[in-house]
Design an enzyme around this catalytic site. Structure first.
Site, PDB file in Angstrom:
ATOM      1  N   ASP A  14       0.848  -1.126   0.076  1.00  0.00           N
ATOM      2  CA  ASP A  14       0.052  -0.127  -0.045  1.00  0.00           C
ATOM      3  C   ASP A  14       0.660   1.205  -0.147  1.00  0.00           C
ATOM      4  O   ASP A  14       2.224   1.041   0.296  1.00  0.00           O
ATOM      5  CB  ASP A  14      -1.208  -0.131   1.173  1.00  0.00           C
ATOM      6  CG  ASP A  14      -2.474   0.459   0.850  1.00  0.00           C
ATOM      7  OD1 ASP A  14      -2.171   1.312  -0.081  1.00  0.00           O
ATOM      8  OD2 ASP A  14      -3.199   0.156   1.620  1.00  0.00           O
ATOM      9  N   ASP A  53     -10.446   2.782  -3.292  1.00  0.00           N
ATOM     10  CA  ASP A  53     -11.102   1.485  -3.206  1.00  0.00           C
ATOM     11  C   ASP A  53     -12.699   1.091  -3.630  1.00  0.00           C
ATOM     12  O   ASP A  53     -13.543   1.875  -3.594  1.00  0.00           O
ATOM     13  CB  ASP A  53     -11.247   1.596  -1.465  1.00  0.00           C
ATOM     14  CG  ASP A  53      -9.785   1.798  -0.689  1.00  0.00           C
ATOM     15  OD1 ASP A  53      -8.805   1.752  -1.460  1.00  0.00           O
ATOM     16  OD2 ASP A  53      -9.674   1.661   0.350  1.00  0.00           O
TER      17      ASP A  53
HETATM   18  C1  GLA Z   1      -6.326   1.346   1.707  1.00  0.00           C
HETATM   19  C2  GLA Z   1      -6.059   0.578   0.501  1.00  0.00           C
HETATM   20  C3  GLA Z   1      -7.225  -0.743   0.684  1.00  0.00           C
HETATM   21  C4  GLA Z   1      -6.681  -1.272   1.835  1.00  0.00           C
HETATM   22  C5  GLA Z   1      -6.754  -0.248   3.127  1.00  0.00           C
HETATM   23  C6  GLA Z   1      -6.179  -0.924   4.252  1.00  0.00           C
HETATM   24  O1  GLA Z   1      -7.453   2.030   1.535  1.00  0.00           O
HETATM   25  O2  GLA Z   1      -6.456   0.957  -0.732  1.00  0.00           O
HETATM   26  O3  GLA Z   1      -7.275  -1.674  -0.388  1.00  0.00           O
HETATM   27  O4  GLA Z   1      -5.561  -2.165   1.573  1.00  0.00           O
HETATM   28  O5  GLA Z   1      -5.746   0.557   2.852  1.00  0.00           O
HETATM   29  O6  GLA Z   1      -5.929  -0.159   5.509  1.00  0.00           O
END
Ligand code: GLA
Length: 470
Positions: free
Chosen positions: A162, A223
């Site tokens: 990430d 997301d």
């Molecule tokens: C970000 C990523 C997600 C997930 C969260 C976890 O938002 O884009 O896919 O992994 O972090 O905290």
């Protein structure tokens, strides 16, 4: 000897990077990776005392691995079971290594990886390029080599990396590069999943040629949420940027539109202990409800193993569960993730899943499109107020074609289009046979280059077709 081999590998990787290789040269992800990832469904649940079946724990992954092996998921191609954020203890160990939360992962990650491997599956793990993960656990900044070695020593097969908490974009980019090299140096095959372009994009145009040299797939956009508006926004973003991103995708490197949350099952807690008719009365009189009989008690009540799902209906109203996609929207997500050559990671609860969702997610013909060895991503050909038409070139001169009805009012709508223009005039030239794969499979027959085809598409639904040259 091993050290010499590792050094050689590193030199080879560095040389490949300098020589601007087309894709990350680790031999992995030749087709879009498939698996299960906990985030969208289970988020950062850490309170196992209060929510033992929902917290991010060894038990959750063991139970999912059992289902994946026993219920056809692995055999359908879903091979990775992936841990997302929140698996870690709040601090590193005395040697500076990342460690799993000891209460939630009592056996540690090595033991979990062994278990997952014993089921014929692979294990994915999560870390972050910055000082902390997005949920605030220790990040890999300044520890790239150590963390890569730790993951390799545990037997990890995929890393989702990430992009939260970097001081600058230069630091972020450097971190993504260094982790790629660090993973290669371990000598273990570890698929590398990045969010690099997503974090760059607000400030800088991502250099996809470079990103593809370091990552096996990369997130571009926000997301995914369990909602139609989220799926729509991902599709709109992809169509808007297709001139830049479609050409870059191919064996070894893929655009990642995020997880498939497709599931139409509403699990019932044991405490619900209600009859089906009570639930109907409370939650949706007159709606078209179906249920899975599994878990029905002798007193006619539905226990914790039960599964309630709305069938073939269009309202997106959330009732007792957190499942936001209707049947047609789930069909759209599955069809479009196949058209986009997207990594196919489910985020759902495989312990409670309706037969319809399982049918959709395990659909062999649709998965074959997603996994087509030519590895070309599809693109939008046409869009008007009501419809979108997409196509994806496949191996054997075949094409996948998707017709999405984006109207959110009314009933099924007819869309008629000319076959002459598909595949730049080549898909049905001089003739083709057409098979519908979704929402149900059927042969549509043989068509000539100058024919038109009409399909009926439900609101927010998609008809997915395969066009084979004759
Ligand atoms: C970000 C990523 C997600 C997930 C969260 C976890 O938002 O884009 O896919 O992994 O972090 O905290």
């Amino acid at each position: 000897m091993a050290a010499a081999r590792r050094t050689l590998r590193w030199v080879a990787v560095a040389a490949a990077a300098v020589a601007a290789a087309l894709a990350l040269d680790n031999g992995l992800a030749r087709t879009p990776p498939m698996g299960w990832l906990h985030w969208e469904r289970f988020l950062c649940g850490t309170d196992c005392a209060a929510e033992p079946r929902r917290c991010v724990s060894e038990q959750l992954f063991v139970e999912m691995a059992d289902r994946m092996a026993a219920e056809g998921w692995r055999d359908a191609g879903y091979e990775f079971i992936c841990i997302d954020d929140c698996w870690m203890a709040p601090t590193r160990d005395k040697q500076g290594r990342l460690q799993a939360d000891p209460a939630r992962f009592p056996g540690g990650i090595r033991k979990l990886a062994d278990y997952v491997h014993s089921k014929g599956l692979k294990l994915g793990i999560y870390s972050d390029v910055g000082t902390k993960t997005c949920a605030g656990f220790p990040g890999s900044y300044n520890h790239y080599d150590l963390d890569a070695q730790t993951f390799a020593s545990w037997g990890v097969d995929l890393l989702k990396f990430d992009g939260c908490n970097s001081d600058s974009l230069e630091q972020l980019a450097e971190g993504y590069r260094l982790m790629s090299l660090a993973l290669n140096k371990t000598g273990r095959s570890i698929v590398y999943s990045c969010e690099w372009p997503f974090y760059l994009r607000p400030v800088q145009k991502p250099n996809y040629t470079e990103i593809k040299q370091y990552c096996n797939h990369w997130r571009n956009f926000y997301d995914v949420y369990d909602s139609w508006s989220s799926i729509k926004s991902i599709l709109d973003w992809t169509a808007l940027h297709q001139d830049t991103i479609v050409k870059i995708a191919g064996p070894g490197g893929w655009n990642d539109p995020d997880m498939a949350s497709t599931a139409t099952c509403i699990p019932l807690e044991a405490s619900a202990k209600k009859t089906f008719h009570q639930l109907l009365a409370e939650n949706g009189k007159g709606e078209n409800w179906g249920r899975n009989m599994e878990g029905k008690g002798s007193d006619g009540t539905l226990g914790s193993g039960s599964c309630l799902h709305k069938q073939y209906q269009l309202r997106t109203q959330l009732v007792i569960g957190n499942f936001g996609l209707s049947w047609d929207q789930s069909v759209t997500q599955m069809a479009m993730w196949a058209i986009m050559a997207a990594p196919l990671f489910m985020s759902n609860d495989l312990r409670h899943i309706s037969p319809e969702a399982k049918w959709l997610l395990q659909n062999k013909e649709v998965i074959a499109i997603n996994q087509d060895p030519l590895g070309k991503q599809g693109y939008q050909l046409f869009k008007d107020k009501n419809f979108q038409l997409w196509e994806r070139p496949l191996s054997g001169r075949a094409y996948a074609v998707a017709v999405l009805n984006q109207q959110e009012i009314g009933g099924p709508q007819k869309f008629t289009f000319s076959l002459t223009f598909l595949g730049n005039g080549l898909a049905c030239n001089p003739a083709c046979s057409i098979r519908q794969l979704l929402p149900a499979s059927r042969d549509c027959g043989v068509y000539s280059w100058i024919s038109s085809l009409s399909v009926e598409v439900n609101p927010t639904g998609t008809v997915l077709l395969k066009v084979l040259p004759l």
